[in-house]
Design a protein around this motif. Structure first.
Motif, PDB file in Angstrom:
ATOM      1  N   PRO A  40       0.782  -1.224   0.000  1.00 33.07           N
ATOM      2  CA  PRO A  40       0.000   0.000   0.000  1.00 33.07           C
ATOM      3  C   PRO A  40       0.822   1.285   0.000  1.00 33.07           C
ATOM      4  CG  PRO A  40       0.038  -0.948   2.191  1.00 33.07           C
ATOM      5  CD  PRO A  40       0.726  -1.935   1.294  1.00 33.07           C
ATOM      6  N   GLU A  41       2.134   1.227   0.303  1.00 38.42           N
ATOM      7  CA  GLU A  41       2.919   2.449   0.450  1.00 38.42           C
ATOM      8  C   GLU A  41       3.971   2.620  -0.643  1.00 38.42           C
ATOM      9  OE1 GLU A  41       4.499   2.414   4.387  1.00 38.42           O
ATOM     10  OE2 GLU A  41       2.531   2.447   5.346  1.00 38.42           O
ATOM     11  N   ASN A  42       4.900   1.680  -0.755  1.00 42.81           N
ATOM     12  CA  ASN A  42       5.991   1.822  -1.715  1.00 42.81           C
ATOM     13  C   ASN A  42       5.523   1.344  -3.091  1.00 42.81           C
ATOM     14  OD1 ASN A  42       8.425   1.985  -3.093  1.00 42.81           O
ATOM     15  ND2 ASN A  42       9.623   1.191  -1.375  1.00 42.81           N
ATOM     16  N   LYS A  43       4.655   2.124  -3.675  1.00 41.51           N
ATOM     17  CA  LYS A  43       4.055   1.721  -4.943  1.00 41.51           C
ATOM     18  C   LYS A  43       5.040   1.802  -6.099  1.00 41.51           C
ATOM     19  CE  LYS A  43      -0.592   2.946  -3.441  1.00 41.51           C
ATOM     20  NZ  LYS A  43      -1.825   3.729  -3.708  1.00 41.51           N
ATOM     21  N   ARG A  44       6.048   2.646  -5.968  1.00 42.02           N
ATOM     22  CA  ARG A  44       7.052   2.759  -7.039  1.00 42.02           C
ATOM     23  C   ARG A  44       7.832   1.458  -7.178  1.00 42.02           C
ATOM     24  NH1 ARG A  44      11.813   7.394  -7.460  1.00 42.02           N
ATOM     25  NH2 ARG A  44      12.757   6.620  -9.399  1.00 42.02           N
ATOM     26  N   LEU A  45       8.317   0.923  -6.065  1.00 43.32           N
ATOM     27  CA  LEU A  45       9.058  -0.339  -6.113  1.00 43.32           C
ATOM     28  C   LEU A  45       8.143  -1.486  -6.523  1.00 43.32           C
ATOM     29  CD1 LEU A  45      11.559  -2.064  -5.683  1.00 43.32           C
ATOM     30  CD2 LEU A  45      10.989  -2.167  -3.238  1.00 43.32           C
ATOM     31  N   ALA A  46       6.933  -1.502  -5.960  1.00 45.16           N
ATOM     32  CA  ALA A  46       5.992  -2.573  -6.303  1.00 45.16           C
ATOM     33  C   ALA A  46       5.703  -2.575  -7.796  1.00 45.16           C
ATOM     34  CB  ALA A  46       4.707  -2.412  -5.498  1.00 45.16           C
ATOM     35  N   ARG A  47       5.502  -1.398  -8.371  1.00 38.97           N
ATOM     36  CA  ARG A  47       5.234  -1.305  -9.802  1.00 38.97           C
ATOM     37  C   ARG A  47       6.440  -1.758 -10.609  1.00 38.97           C
ATOM     38  NH1 ARG A  47       1.988  -2.483 -13.135  1.00 38.97           N
ATOM     39  NH2 ARG A  47       0.392  -1.423 -11.892  1.00 38.97           N
ATOM     40  N   SER A  48       7.636  -1.394 -10.158  1.00 40.81           N
ATOM     41  CA  SER A  48       8.849  -1.796 -10.857  1.00 40.81           C
ATOM     42  C   SER A  48       8.982  -3.317 -10.903  1.00 40.81           C
ATOM     43  CB  SER A  48      10.075  -1.185 -10.170  1.00 40.81           C
ATOM     44  OG  SER A  48      11.273  -1.667 -10.731  1.00 40.81           O
ATOM     45  N   LEU A  49       8.752  -3.975  -9.760  1.00 37.22           N
ATOM     46  CA  LEU A  49       8.847  -5.432  -9.712  1.00 37.22           C
ATOM     47  C   LEU A  49       7.711  -6.084 -10.506  1.00 37.22           C
ATOM     48  CD1 LEU A  49       9.894  -5.962  -5.996  1.00 37.22           C
ATOM     49  CD2 LEU A  49      11.319  -6.264  -8.024  1.00 37.22           C
ATOM     50  N   ALA A  50       6.522  -5.486 -10.427  1.00 37.32           N
ATOM     51  CA  ALA A  50       5.386  -6.028 -11.182  1.00 37.32           C
ATOM     52  C   ALA A  50       5.661  -5.995 -12.678  1.00 37.32           C
ATOM     53  CB  ALA A  50       4.122  -5.249 -10.844  1.00 37.32           C
ATOM     54  N   ASP A  51       6.253  -4.897 -13.143  1.00 38.56           N
ATOM     55  CA  ASP A  51       6.568  -4.792 -14.563  1.00 38.56           C
ATOM     56  C   ASP A  51       7.667  -5.777 -14.955  1.00 38.56           C
ATOM     57  OD1 ASP A  51       4.688  -2.799 -14.785  1.00 38.56           O
ATOM     58  OD2 ASP A  51       6.139  -1.152 -14.728  1.00 38.56           O
ATOM     59  N   ARG A  52       8.650  -5.950 -14.074  1.00 36.77           N
ATOM     60  CA  ARG A  52       9.781  -6.824 -14.401  1.00 36.77           C
ATOM     61  C   ARG A  52       9.358  -8.286 -14.484  1.00 36.77           C
ATOM     62  NH1 ARG A  52      14.597  -6.636 -10.250  1.00 36.77           N
ATOM     63  NH2 ARG A  52      14.338  -4.435 -10.782  1.00 36.77           N
ATOM     64  N   TYR A  53       8.475  -8.697 -13.557  1.00 32.92           N
ATOM     65  CA  TYR A  53       8.117 -10.114 -13.469  1.00 32.92           C
ATOM     66  C   TYR A  53       6.701 -10.418 -13.947  1.00 32.92           C
ATOM     67  CZ  TYR A  53      12.325 -10.206 -10.601  1.00 32.92           C
ATOM     68  OH  TYR A  53      13.611 -10.076 -10.154  1.00 32.92           O
ATOM     69  N   ASP A  54       6.046  -9.415 -14.542  1.00 32.47           N
ATOM     70  CA  ASP A  54       4.699  -9.585 -15.088  1.00 32.47           C
ATOM     71  C   ASP A  54       3.715 -10.011 -13.997  1.00 32.47           C
ATOM     72  OD1 ASP A  54       2.705  -9.579 -16.995  1.00 32.47           O
ATOM     73  OD2 ASP A  54       3.088 -11.639 -17.640  1.00 32.47           O
ATOM     74  N   LEU A  55       3.625  -9.179 -12.961  1.00 27.26           N
ATOM     75  CA  LEU A  55       2.782  -9.464 -11.806  1.00 27.26           C
ATOM     76  C   LEU A  55       1.621  -8.471 -11.736  1.00 27.26           C
ATOM     77  CD1 LEU A  55       5.615  -9.902  -9.140  1.00 27.26           C
ATOM     78  CD2 LEU A  55       4.689 -11.625 -10.714  1.00 27.26           C
ATOM     79  N   GLU A  56       0.604  -8.846 -10.988  1.00 29.69           N
ATOM     80  CA  GLU A  56      -0.552  -7.979 -10.770  1.00 29.69           C
ATOM     81  C   GLU A  56      -0.461  -7.330  -9.396  1.00 29.69           C
ATOM     82  OE1 GLU A  56      -5.454  -8.181 -10.426  1.00 29.69           O
ATOM     83  OE2 GLU A  56      -4.276 -10.002 -10.815  1.00 29.69           O
ATOM     84  N   LEU A  57      -0.654  -6.009  -9.346  1.00 25.83           N
ATOM     85  CA  LEU A  57      -0.749  -5.310  -8.069  1.00 25.83           C
ATOM     86  C   LEU A  57      -2.188  -5.386  -7.584  1.00 25.83           C
ATOM     87  CD1 LEU A  57       1.384  -2.102  -8.787  1.00 25.83           C
ATOM     88  CD2 LEU A  57       2.104  -4.264  -7.753  1.00 25.83           C
TER      89      LEU A  57
END
Length: 338
Positions: A40-57
């Motif tokens: 819920p907070e570090n959305k920048r890192l979460a988005r970066s990892l989601a894009d790298r590994y094709d994940l859903e937030l």
């Protein structure tokens, strides 16, 4: 406890450090699908990892906890919030793999012990150093007796800080646990693994030289350790690797035995190669040893433990490494630059 055979998915609750990417990669390599990342907070890192590994937030962690197909949870929450996530997973009978450290103080250690004693779930920690080829190889050398009886181990772990890229909680000792808990839990685990002995006593310090705007952030730490059986060790870590370094930190490990000496250059030699190096000296010669990797990954080792099979890292290993680190932090002498 949910058996691995009942689900081929995993979820992420807490994404405050990029270390969790190692767990994601290993789980995907084993054929597991990520059901979602909750941060819920570090959305920048979460988005970066989601894009790298094709994940859903996702916005609701309950959907991960209530999904029977989700066999394991991964967690890289703020350090002092990890026990909350562990206990939440315990309530839902979900095994959990966390980034280090598991705990930041004595209260967290007691809570971790409670989870271990209740035995409802397995808790893993990303003690990634054991899975380095250089350390796997030197551990086998020690087990074979090639170095003789271990006399002393020294570990030097400098780190690059890059303060402008770090979240505010990193500089708060309550939230991060401080330099000893955050960095040296790896080293206490390695001491126990390499020597097969328990920590008998510690004498430690933390020093502050920089960033006065963060009064509880200490940038240097050292520990003198005595293991059962009279083996001694020195641990050192800092946040002073210059930005111009070829690596995040020129980590070295020195192992002295009665028949030989080993040196591990964890980040290689900047004049030769960035590949880790294991040097061994005995009465006959100096050798650069060929490195062998463990036959399984950190994630596979944890899945084996969940299934009740043989594993390298036990819950007890995680607890005892955490306990030794908390003791070192509690008793640390504080040094301030005058």
């Amino acid at each position: 406890m949910i058996g691995i055979g009942q689900g081929r998915k995993f979820g992420i609750i807490g994404c405050q450090h990029a270390h969790i990417g190692i767990f994601i990669e290993e789980m995907q390599a084993l054929g597991y699908e990520c059901a979602g990342v909750y941060e819920p907070e570090n959305k920048r890192l979460a988005r970066s990892l989601a894009d790298r590994y094709d994940l859903e937030l996702i916005k609701d962690r309950e959907c991960l906890l209530n999904d029977e197909q989700v066999a394991v949870i991964g967690c890289a929450a703020i350090n002092n919030e990890k026990m909350d996530v562990i206990e939440l997973c315990e309530q839902h009978s979900k095994p959990i793999m966390i980034d280090k450290p598991a705990v930041t103080d004595r209260a967290g250690l007691l809570r971790l012990r409670g989870v271990m004693e209740r035995g409802r779930i397995e808790v893993g920690m990303m003690l990634t150093e054991r899975f380095r080829p250089s350390l796997h190889t030197v551990q086998q050398l020690i087990e074979s007796g090639e170095l003789g009886d271990i006399v002393h181990i020294a570990m030097r772990k400098p780190h690059r800080l890059n303060p402008d890229t770090r979240p505010a909680w990193h500089f708060d000792r309550v939230q991060s646990g401080g330099i000893l808990n955050d960095l040296l839990v790896h080293d206490f685990d390695l001491l126990r693994w390499l020597t097969r002995r328990e920590v008998k006593s510690v004498s430690s310090y933390m020093a502050k030289h920089i960033l006065p705007e963060y009064p509880t952030f200490y940038d240097t730490a050292g520990v003198q350790v005595i293991m059962n059986g009279g083996i001694t060790a020195q641990l050192y870590a800092d946040w002073h690797t210059p930005a111009g370094s070829w690596t995040w930190g020129d980590g070295r490990i020195f192992i002295t035995g009665t028949l030989g000496i080993a040196e591990i250059r964890l980040e290689g030699d900047p004049l030769l190669s960035s590949d880790e190096v294991l040097l061994v000296i005995n009465e006959q010669e100096l050798r650069s040893m060929p490195l062998a990797s463990p036959p399984f990954s950190l994630a596979q080792d944890f899945l084996s433990r969940i299934e009740g099979e043989d594993c390298m890292i036990s819950f007890d290993d995680i607890y005892k490494a955490s306990e030794a680190t908390v003791k070192a932090d509690e008793g640390a002498q504080i040094l301030l630059r005058e």
